[in-house]
Design a protein around this motif. Structure first.
Motif, PDB file in Angstrom:
ATOM      1  N   ALA A 187      44.734  46.688  39.157  1.00 32.45           N
ATOM      2  CA  ALA A 187      44.362  48.098  39.014  1.00 32.45           C
ATOM      3  C   ALA A 187      42.879  48.299  39.305  1.00 32.45           C
ATOM      4  CB  ALA A 187      44.700  48.587  37.609  1.00 32.45           C
ATOM      5  N   GLU A 188      42.061  47.392  38.799  1.00 37.35           N
ATOM      6  CA  GLU A 188      40.610  47.494  39.039  1.00 37.35           C
ATOM      7  C   GLU A 188      40.309  47.405  40.533  1.00 37.35           C
ATOM      8  OE1 GLU A 188      36.464  47.509  37.517  1.00 37.35           O
ATOM      9  OE2 GLU A 188      38.428  48.112  36.739  1.00 37.35           O
ATOM     10  N   GLY A 189      40.938  46.450  41.213  1.00 40.99           N
ATOM     11  CA  GLY A 189      40.702  46.290  42.639  1.00 40.99           C
ATOM     12  C   GLY A 189      41.128  47.497  43.451  1.00 40.99           C
ATOM     13  N   MET A 190      42.251  48.097  43.090  1.00 43.84           N
ATOM     14  CA  MET A 190      42.746  49.254  43.827  1.00 43.84           C
ATOM     15  C   MET A 190      41.863  50.475  43.593  1.00 43.84           C
ATOM     16  SD  MET A 190      46.834  48.686  43.198  1.00 43.84           S
ATOM     17  CE  MET A 190      47.369  50.125  44.102  1.00 43.84           C
ATOM     18  N   ARG A 191      41.370  50.623  42.381  1.00 49.61           N
ATOM     19  CA  ARG A 191      40.527  51.787  42.071  1.00 49.61           C
ATOM     20  C   ARG A 191      39.106  51.617  42.595  1.00 49.61           C
ATOM     21  NH1 ARG A 191      41.410  52.752  35.758  1.00 49.61           N
ATOM     22  NH2 ARG A 191      40.384  54.762  36.179  1.00 49.61           N
ATOM     23  N   MET A 192      38.638  50.383  42.663  1.00 43.95           N
ATOM     24  CA  MET A 192      37.265  50.113  43.103  1.00 43.95           C
ATOM     25  C   MET A 192      37.186  49.721  44.580  1.00 43.95           C
ATOM     26  SD  MET A 192      35.074  50.546  40.620  1.00 43.95           S
ATOM     27  CE  MET A 192      33.695  49.443  40.870  1.00 43.95           C
ATOM     28  N   HIS A 193      38.331  49.516  45.219  1.00 45.23           N
ATOM     29  CA  HIS A 193      38.369  49.144  46.640  1.00 45.23           C
ATOM     30  C   HIS A 193      37.675  47.811  46.902  1.00 45.23           C
ATOM     31  CE1 HIS A 193      39.988  53.102  47.613  1.00 45.23           C
ATOM     32  NE2 HIS A 193      39.003  53.631  46.908  1.00 45.23           N
ATOM     33  N   HIS A 194      37.972  46.825  46.051  1.00 48.33           N
ATOM     34  CA  HIS A 194      37.608  45.453  46.357  1.00 48.33           C
ATOM     35  C   HIS A 194      38.784  44.574  45.983  1.00 48.33           C
ATOM     36  CE1 HIS A 194      36.849  45.002  42.087  1.00 48.33           C
ATOM     37  NE2 HIS A 194      35.714  45.695  42.106  1.00 48.33           N
ATOM     38  N   CYS A 195      38.714  43.278  46.278  1.00 44.63           N
ATOM     39  CA  CYS A 195      39.936  42.459  46.244  1.00 44.63           C
ATOM     40  C   CYS A 195      40.099  41.651  44.968  1.00 44.63           C
ATOM     41  CB  CYS A 195      39.982  41.531  47.462  1.00 44.63           C
ATOM     42  SG  CYS A 195      38.929  40.097  47.320  1.00 44.63           S
ATOM     43  N   ILE A 196      39.508  42.070  43.865  1.00 46.58           N
ATOM     44  CA  ILE A 196      39.658  41.309  42.630  1.00 46.58           C
ATOM     45  C   ILE A 196      41.118  41.202  42.198  1.00 46.58           C
ATOM     46  CG2 ILE A 196      39.406  43.237  40.995  1.00 46.58           C
ATOM     47  CD1 ILE A 196      37.651  41.369  39.301  1.00 46.58           C
ATOM     48  N   GLY A 197      41.963  42.116  42.650  1.00 45.36           N
ATOM     49  CA  GLY A 197      43.365  42.098  42.253  1.00 45.36           C
ATOM     50  C   GLY A 197      44.308  41.480  43.256  1.00 45.36           C
ATOM     51  N   ARG A 198      43.781  40.828  44.286  1.00 41.98           N
ATOM     52  CA  ARG A 198      44.655  40.269  45.323  1.00 41.98           C
ATOM     53  C   ARG A 198      45.126  38.856  45.007  1.00 41.98           C
ATOM     54  NH1 ARG A 198      46.836  44.295  47.140  1.00 41.98           N
ATOM     55  NH2 ARG A 198      47.900  42.768  48.444  1.00 41.98           N
ATOM     56  N   GLY A 199      44.843  38.348  43.811  1.00 37.95           N
ATOM     57  CA  GLY A 199      45.362  37.047  43.396  1.00 37.95           C
ATOM     58  C   GLY A 199      44.349  35.927  43.385  1.00 37.95           C
ATOM     59  N   SER A 200      43.190  36.128  43.998  1.00 41.01           N
ATOM     60  CA  SER A 200      42.230  35.037  44.105  1.00 41.01           C
ATOM     61  C   SER A 200      41.557  34.701  42.781  1.00 41.01           C
ATOM     62  CB  SER A 200      41.170  35.379  45.155  1.00 41.01           C
ATOM     63  OG  SER A 200      40.534  36.601  44.863  1.00 41.01           O
ATOM     64  N   TYR A 201      41.669  35.581  41.791  1.00 41.14           N
ATOM     65  CA  TYR A 201      41.042  35.345  40.499  1.00 41.14           C
ATOM     66  C   TYR A 201      42.053  35.124  39.380  1.00 41.14           C
ATOM     67  CZ  TYR A 201      36.678  36.765  42.683  1.00 41.14           C
ATOM     68  OH  TYR A 201      35.589  36.834  43.510  1.00 41.14           O
ATOM     69  N   ASP A 202      43.339  35.211  39.693  1.00 48.88           N
ATOM     70  CA  ASP A 202      44.364  35.115  38.654  1.00 48.88           C
ATOM     71  C   ASP A 202      44.261  33.825  37.853  1.00 48.88           C
ATOM     72  OD1 ASP A 202      45.165  37.459  39.750  1.00 48.88           O
ATOM     73  OD2 ASP A 202      47.155  36.782  40.375  1.00 48.88           O
ATOM     74  N   GLU A 203      44.004  32.721  38.556  1.00 47.12           N
ATOM     75  CA  GLU A 203      44.005  31.419  37.891  1.00 47.12           C
ATOM     76  C   GLU A 203      42.844  31.269  36.902  1.00 47.12           C
ATOM     77  OE1 GLU A 203      41.585  28.910  41.323  1.00 47.12           O
ATOM     78  OE2 GLU A 203      43.772  28.875  41.285  1.00 47.12           O
ATOM     79  N   LEU A 204      41.860  32.175  36.978  1.00 47.45           N
ATOM     80  CA  LEU A 204      40.703  32.103  36.089  1.00 47.45           C
ATOM     81  C   LEU A 204      40.880  32.917  34.812  1.00 47.45           C
ATOM     82  CD1 LEU A 204      37.887  32.455  38.773  1.00 47.45           C
ATOM     83  CD2 LEU A 204      38.668  30.354  37.669  1.00 47.45           C
ATOM     84  N   LEU A 205      41.951  33.689  34.723  1.00 49.88           N
ATOM     85  CA  LEU A 205      42.136  34.580  33.588  1.00 49.88           C
ATOM     86  C   LEU A 205      42.218  33.826  32.259  1.00 49.88           C
ATOM     87  CD1 LEU A 205      44.598  37.190  35.116  1.00 49.88           C
ATOM     88  CD2 LEU A 205      42.313  37.671  34.203  1.00 49.88           C
ATOM     89  N   GLY A 206      42.750  32.615  32.259  1.00 52.80           N
ATOM     90  CA  GLY A 206      42.867  31.852  31.023  1.00 52.80           C
ATOM     91  C   GLY A 206      41.687  30.942  30.748  1.00 52.80           C
ATOM     92  N   ASP A 207      40.683  30.966  31.614  1.00 47.10           N
ATOM     93  CA  ASP A 207      39.526  30.094  31.458  1.00 47.10           C
ATOM     94  C   ASP A 207      38.552  30.713  30.449  1.00 47.10           C
ATOM     95  OD1 ASP A 207      37.135  28.638  31.728  1.00 47.10           O
ATOM     96  OD2 ASP A 207      37.539  28.195  33.834  1.00 47.10           O
ATOM     97  N   PRO A 208      38.258  30.041  29.345  1.00 41.21           N
ATOM     98  CA  PRO A 208      37.371  30.628  28.323  1.00 41.21           C
ATOM     99  C   PRO A 208      35.936  30.818  28.809  1.00 41.21           C
ATOM    100  CG  PRO A 208      37.846  28.334  27.813  1.00 41.21           C
ATOM    101  CD  PRO A 208      38.752  28.712  28.945  1.00 41.21           C
ATOM    102  N   ASP A 209      35.552  30.149  29.888  1.00 40.76           N
ATOM    103  CA  ASP A 209      34.194  30.287  30.416  1.00 40.76           C
ATOM    104  C   ASP A 209      34.066  31.415  31.434  1.00 40.76           C
ATOM    105  OD1 ASP A 209      33.095  28.211  28.921  1.00 40.76           O
ATOM    106  OD2 ASP A 209      33.712  26.701  30.389  1.00 40.76           O
ATOM    107  N   VAL A 210      35.175  32.084  31.744  1.00 42.55           N
ATOM    108  CA  VAL A 210      35.167  33.138  32.758  1.00 42.55           C
ATOM    109  C   VAL A 210      35.618  34.449  32.135  1.00 42.55           C
ATOM    110  CG1 VAL A 210      36.076  33.900  34.996  1.00 42.55           C
ATOM    111  CG2 VAL A 210      35.682  31.454  34.574  1.00 42.55           C
ATOM    112  N   GLY A 211      34.935  35.525  32.463  1.00 37.69           N
ATOM    113  CA  GLY A 211      35.334  36.839  31.980  1.00 37.69           C
ATOM    114  C   GLY A 211      35.153  37.890  33.055  1.00 37.69           C
ATOM    115  N   PHE A 212      36.095  38.844  33.115  1.00 34.11           N
ATOM    116  CA  PHE A 212      36.015  39.954  34.056  1.00 34.11           C
ATOM    117  C   PHE A 212      35.882  41.250  33.254  1.00 34.11           C
ATOM    118  CE2 PHE A 212      38.648  36.650  36.019  1.00 34.11           C
ATOM    119  CZ  PHE A 212      37.900  36.384  37.157  1.00 34.11           C
ATOM    120  N   TYR A 213      34.933  42.074  33.633  1.00 31.92           N
ATOM    121  CA  TYR A 213      34.625  43.275  32.871  1.00 31.92           C
ATOM    122  C   TYR A 213      34.497  44.479  33.800  1.00 31.92           C
ATOM    123  CZ  TYR A 213      33.433  39.842  29.285  1.00 31.92           C
ATOM    124  OH  TYR A 213      33.483  38.806  28.378  1.00 31.92           O
ATOM    125  N   SER A 214      34.807  45.640  33.246  1.00 29.84           N
ATOM    126  CA  SER A 214      34.710  46.893  33.990  1.00 29.84           C
ATOM    127  C   SER A 214      33.867  47.883  33.195  1.00 29.84           C
ATOM    128  CB  SER A 214      36.110  47.476  34.231  1.00 29.84           C
ATOM    129  OG  SER A 214      36.039  48.720  34.910  1.00 29.84           O
TER     130      SER A 214
END
Length: 295
Positions: A187-214
């Motif tokens: 949803a963020e990628g579609m609304r912001m017109h960048h590719c954060i939602g195209r799957g390249s970051y999915d594997e990082l969602l469970g990583d405690p050292d990584v966070g995505f914020y809006s």
């Protein structure tokens, strides 16, 4: 300028550019050939033009008053490995100066492959998409990338509390929200017109050292996206990967203080340090910061 794909240093140059792009292999592999004939081609030709002027030293581009000068020949006096050192150095410099634009182009290529854009099938005799080959400069590639990302599907996605959560009140009705799921990233990628939602970051969602914020305004509209890795701000971009406004930067300053996030340029960098002597490392430490964006 016609590129010579059989040049003995060409593959070395592309290797180091790929390493500086810092993409997981599963993300890079589907777009590897597209990156090579677009960013890689322009990267190579930029350095050919520089070598025609001075193959040993160059000033920081755009700094006309008192430019910093950079050694770019790989320190051949150090013996074996000069070619490796040269292209490692050149890739690092090029990305320091062009990382925002380079990641914007990668965003577009990832999205084009994921969505099966028709232009990918319109290729030249070497199998390279004509849309990419007609772009002779990085600026032209960025122009095409911006157009391509704006044409994405804007269907709304219904999100629940398991997808994103409130993190911090930024003031003036603005909030910081953490993105917790693939649906939230999409949803963020579609609304912001960048590719954060195209799957390249999915594997990082469970990583405690990584966070995505809006960053959201009073109506819930996203204004900027952040990626935090190990307490460092790796990416901080506005719509279509543009620079966030000064107002948004001021809002995020409170979050930076609250969570003690640090600048990406201050992170430890040891992956390529073995390539350089003490004098070269001193130059590397003084480079301007690389500015990255969501992809």
């Amino acid at each position: 300028m016609t590129i010579k794909y059989d040049h003995p240093e060409f593959r070395e140059a592309l290797f180091h550019l790929s390493r500086e792009l810092d993409m997981p292999d599963r993300v890079h592999a589907p777009i590897r050939n597209l990156v090579d004939c677009s960013l890689g081609r322009i990267f190579w030709n930029d350095w050919l033009r520089q070598d025609a002027q001075d193959a040993e030293w160059m000033p920081t581009p755009g700094d006309h008053e008192d430019p910093e000068w950079h050694r770019i020949d790989g320190w051949p006096e150090r013996g074996d490995g000069a070619t490796h050192r040269k292209w490692s150095r050149r890739a690092a410099l090029w990305m320091q100066w062009n990382s925002v634009d380079a990641w914007h182009v990668c965003d577009w290529l990832i999205t084009a492959v994921a969505d099966g854009h028709p232009w990918l099938a319109n290729v030249d005799a070497n199998g390279h998409p004509k849309k990419l080959m007609k772009c002779g400069t990085l600026e032209r590639l960025v122009h095409e990338a911006t157009k391509g990302l704006r044409q994405r599907d804007l269907r709304e996605i219904v999100l629940g509390p398991e997808d994103e959560i409130f993190v911090l009140d930024l003031g003036a009705g603005h909030t910081l929200v953490q993105l917790l799921s693939r649906s939230a990233l999409r949803a963020e990628g579609m609304r912001m017109h960048h590719c954060i939602g195209r799957g390249s970051y999915d594997e990082l969602l469970g990583d405690p050292d990584v966070g995505f914020y809006s960053v959201r305004n009073e109506n819930g509209k996203p204004l900027a996206t952040l990626e935090i890795r190990g307490g460092f701000i790796r990416q901080f971009r506005g719509p279509t990967n543009l620079e966030p406004t000064d107002a948004v930067k001021d809002l995020v300053a409170s979050a930076i203080d609250a969570f003690e996030w640090k600048d990406w340029r201050d992170r430890p960098r040891s992956a390529t340090d073995e390539d350089y002597g003490d004098e070269a490392l001193a130059i590397l430490r003084d480079l301007p910061p690389a500015r990255r964006r969501p992809g």
